[in-house]
Structures are given as structure tokens and as C-alpha cells.
Motif scaffolding. Structure first.
Motif, PDB file in Angstrom:
ATOM      1  N   ASN A  27       0.798  -1.217   0.000  1.00  0.00           N
ATOM      2  CA  ASN A  27       0.000   0.000   0.000  1.00  0.00           C
ATOM      3  C   ASN A  27       0.832   1.269   0.000  1.00  0.00           C
ATOM      4  O   ASN A  27       0.311   2.343   0.228  1.00  0.00           O
ATOM      5  CB  ASN A  27      -0.936   0.008   1.220  1.00  0.00           C
ATOM      6  N   ASN A  28       2.130   1.155  -0.218  1.00  0.00           N
ATOM      7  CA  ASN A  28       2.982   2.337  -0.234  1.00  0.00           C
ATOM      8  C   ASN A  28       2.693   3.164  -1.481  1.00  0.00           C
ATOM      9  O   ASN A  28       2.483   2.633  -2.561  1.00  0.00           O
ATOM     10  CB  ASN A  28       4.459   1.944  -0.211  1.00  0.00           C
ATOM     11  N   LEU A  29       2.718   4.473  -1.309  1.00  0.00           N
ATOM     12  CA  LEU A  29       2.442   5.379  -2.425  1.00  0.00           C
ATOM     13  C   LEU A  29       3.637   5.516  -3.349  1.00  0.00           C
ATOM     14  O   LEU A  29       4.785   5.450  -2.922  1.00  0.00           O
ATOM     15  CB  LEU A  29       2.087   6.764  -1.893  1.00  0.00           C
ATOM     16  N   LEU A  30       3.344   5.729  -4.620  1.00  0.00           N
ATOM     17  CA  LEU A  30       4.361   6.074  -5.601  1.00  0.00           C
ATOM     18  C   LEU A  30       4.269   7.572  -5.814  1.00  0.00           C
ATOM     19  O   LEU A  30       3.210   8.094  -6.139  1.00  0.00           O
ATOM     20  CB  LEU A  30       4.120   5.322  -6.912  1.00  0.00           C
ATOM     21  N   CYS A  31       5.370   8.263  -5.594  1.00  0.00           N
ATOM     22  CA  CYS A  31       5.394   9.718  -5.664  1.00  0.00           C
ATOM     23  C   CYS A  31       6.606  10.172  -6.456  1.00  0.00           C
ATOM     24  O   CYS A  31       7.512   9.399  -6.729  1.00  0.00           O
ATOM     25  CB  CYS A  31       5.482  10.312  -4.257  1.00  0.00           C
ATOM     26  N   TYR A  32       6.609  11.448  -6.788  1.00  0.00           N
ATOM     27  CA  TYR A  32       7.759  12.033  -7.457  1.00  0.00           C
ATOM     28  C   TYR A  32       8.662  12.695  -6.434  1.00  0.00           C
ATOM     29  O   TYR A  32       8.192  13.236  -5.438  1.00  0.00           O
ATOM     30  CB  TYR A  32       7.313  13.049  -8.503  1.00  0.00           C
ATOM     31  N   TYR A  33       9.960  12.644  -6.702  1.00  0.00           N
ATOM     32  CA  TYR A  33      10.954  13.249  -5.816  1.00  0.00           C
ATOM     33  C   TYR A  33      11.778  14.273  -6.596  1.00  0.00           C
ATOM     34  O   TYR A  33      12.165  14.037  -7.739  1.00  0.00           O
ATOM     35  CB  TYR A  33      11.899  12.186  -5.260  1.00  0.00           C
ATOM     36  N   SER A  34      12.024  15.387  -5.974  1.00  0.00           N
ATOM     37  CA  SER A  34      13.038  16.327  -6.424  1.00  0.00           C
ATOM     38  C   SER A  34      13.579  17.012  -5.173  1.00  0.00           C
ATOM     39  O   SER A  34      12.833  17.280  -4.236  1.00  0.00           O
ATOM     40  CB  SER A  34      12.481  17.355  -7.413  1.00  0.00           C
ATOM     41  N   PRO A  35      14.874  17.281  -5.126  1.00  0.00           N
ATOM     42  CA  PRO A  35      15.451  17.908  -3.931  1.00  0.00           C
ATOM     43  C   PRO A  35      14.986  19.356  -3.800  1.00  0.00           C
ATOM     44  O   PRO A  35      14.428  19.921  -4.741  1.00  0.00           O
ATOM     45  CB  PRO A  35      16.961  17.843  -4.209  1.00  0.00           C
ATOM     46  N   ILE A  36      15.252  19.949  -2.652  1.00  0.00           N
ATOM     47  CA  ILE A  36      14.959  21.370  -2.481  1.00  0.00           C
ATOM     48  C   ILE A  36      15.866  22.132  -3.436  1.00  0.00           C
ATOM     49  O   ILE A  36      17.085  21.947  -3.430  1.00  0.00           O
ATOM     50  CB  ILE A  36      15.198  21.822  -1.030  1.00  0.00           C
ATOM     51  N   MET A  37      15.254  22.940  -4.275  1.00  0.00           N
ATOM     52  CA  MET A  37      16.026  23.668  -5.266  1.00  0.00           C
ATOM     53  C   MET A  37      15.359  24.993  -5.599  1.00  0.00           C
ATOM     54  O   MET A  37      14.179  25.193  -5.309  1.00  0.00           O
ATOM     55  CB  MET A  37      16.193  22.829  -6.525  1.00  0.00           C
ATOM     56  N   TYR A  38      16.129  25.894  -6.179  1.00  0.00           N
ATOM     57  CA  TYR A  38      15.588  27.185  -6.583  1.00  0.00           C
ATOM     58  C   TYR A  38      14.610  26.998  -7.730  1.00  0.00           C
ATOM     59  O   TYR A  38      14.792  26.136  -8.595  1.00  0.00           O
ATOM     60  CB  TYR A  38      16.719  28.146  -6.978  1.00  0.00           C
ATOM     61  N   ARG A  39      13.546  27.783  -7.757  1.00  0.00           N
ATOM     62  CA  ARG A  39      12.475  27.663  -8.756  1.00  0.00           C
ATOM     63  C   ARG A  39      12.961  27.757 -10.197  1.00  0.00           C
ATOM     64  O   ARG A  39      12.406  27.148 -11.074  1.00  0.00           O
ATOM     65  CB  ARG A  39      11.416  28.745  -8.530  1.00  0.00           C
ATOM     66  N   ASN A  40      13.980  28.542 -10.458  1.00  0.00           N
ATOM     67  CA  ASN A  40      14.427  28.716 -11.836  1.00  0.00           C
ATOM     68  C   ASN A  40      15.323  27.572 -12.309  1.00  0.00           C
ATOM     69  O   ASN A  40      15.750  27.552 -13.444  1.00  0.00           O
ATOM     70  CB  ASN A  40      15.140  30.060 -12.018  1.00  0.00           C
ATOM     71  N   LYS A  41      15.620  26.615 -11.460  1.00  0.00           N
ATOM     72  CA  LYS A  41      16.418  25.440 -11.827  1.00  0.00           C
ATOM     73  C   LYS A  41      15.496  24.321 -12.291  1.00  0.00           C
ATOM     74  O   LYS A  41      14.344  24.231 -11.877  1.00  0.00           O
ATOM     75  CB  LYS A  41      17.238  24.940 -10.632  1.00  0.00           C
ATOM     76  N   THR A  42      16.025  23.469 -13.168  1.00  0.00           N
ATOM     77  CA  THR A  42      15.237  22.326 -13.626  1.00  0.00           C
ATOM     78  C   THR A  42      15.838  21.043 -13.082  1.00  0.00           C
ATOM     79  O   THR A  42      17.048  20.961 -12.841  1.00  0.00           O
ATOM     80  CB  THR A  42      15.186  22.256 -15.164  1.00  0.00           C
ATOM     81  N   PHE A  43      14.980  20.061 -12.897  1.00  0.00           N
ATOM     82  CA  PHE A  43      15.405  18.767 -12.381  1.00  0.00           C
ATOM     83  C   PHE A  43      14.402  17.741 -12.887  1.00  0.00           C
ATOM     84  O   PHE A  43      13.191  17.950 -12.764  1.00  0.00           O
ATOM     85  CB  PHE A  43      15.405  18.794 -10.835  1.00  0.00           C
TER      86      PHE A  43
END
Length: 130
Positions: A27-43
Motif C-alpha cells: 500500500n505504499n504510495l508512488l510519488c515524485y521526488y526532487s530535492p529542495i532547489m531554486y524555482r528557476n532550476k530544472t530537475f
């Protein structure tokens, strides 16, 4: 004259590979991850499986009236809706966390594909011999 079946085992393998993610056993959720980053950066977002009892999360960091930081990932429900200061490179940002409780719900502007209708369609194609 009926249609010849080309590569029936290939069709079965394709259907099985599409069906397995839909049959996610825990029952674990599948989610997206991205680190804390500045808004104008892409990841490129990374798909991750949350630990038990955690929810998908999006975080937004503000500096005054400016939205400056973003993050995604998993979080315990006790942290949801919370606001915390985050010191980063000499600046203190105000981080706000929002949670959701279904697979891929923290995708943001990206469209999350629900695999169940696709699996049903592929299974029907396999069963009808198309």
C-alpha cells in the motif's frame, strides 16, 4: 480467413509488463521526488516509493512575497500543512508543505498516467486476438 497472430508471446509479455505496476502488492504510495532547489532550476523528477504510512508531498519555499524554492517527495502526515523556516546559503526561507494520498499526486504540472485503463485495453486486445 482469420487474422494471423504474429508474436502472441510478445503480446502476452507486453500485457504482463503493463499489468505488473497496476498490481502493486503493498500500500505504499508512488510519488515524485526532487530535492529542495531554486524555482528557476530544472530537475527531472524521480519516481520513488514512499515508506509505509507516508504521503506524497510538495514543498514551496518563499522569501518575502517571492516564491523561491520547491521540492517534492514523501513525508509523514504530521508534517503536512506545516510551515517551517529553512536557512539556506545565508537566507531564511519559509517552507510550506502540502500532502496528497494517491499515486503520482505530487506530479505538479506534469500529467500522471493511470495505468489501469491501459492495462484493461491491452488485456482486451490480447483476448480478442487483435
Amino acid at each position: 480467413m482469420g487474422r494471423p497472430q504474429m508474436f502472441p508471446s510478445l503480446s502476452a509479455i507486453l500485457c504482463l509488463s503493463l499489468l505488473l505496476p497496476a498490481l502493486h502488492c503493498n500500500n505504499n504510495l508512488l510519488c515524485y521526488y526532487s530535492p529542495i532547489m531554486y524555482r528557476n532550476k530544472t530537475f527531472d523528477l524521480i519516481l520513488t516509493e514512499c515508506p509505509p504510512a507516508e504521503l506524497c508531498m510538495t514543498g514551496s519555499g518563499r522569501y518575502g512575497n517571492h516564491s523561491a524554492l520547491s521540492t517534492r517527495g514523501c513525508m509523514a502526515s504530521t508534517g503536512c500543512g506545516q510551515i517551517h523556516p529553512l536557512p539556506l546559503k545565508g537566507t531564511v526561507y519559509t517552507m510550506t508543505y502540502a500532502c496528497c494520498g494517491y499515486n503520482y499526486c505530487n506530479a505538479g504540472h506534469r500529467v500522471a498516467v493511470n495505468s489501469v485503463p491501459l492495462v484493461v485495453a491491452m488485456t482486451m486486445l490480447l483476448l480478442t486476438g487483435l
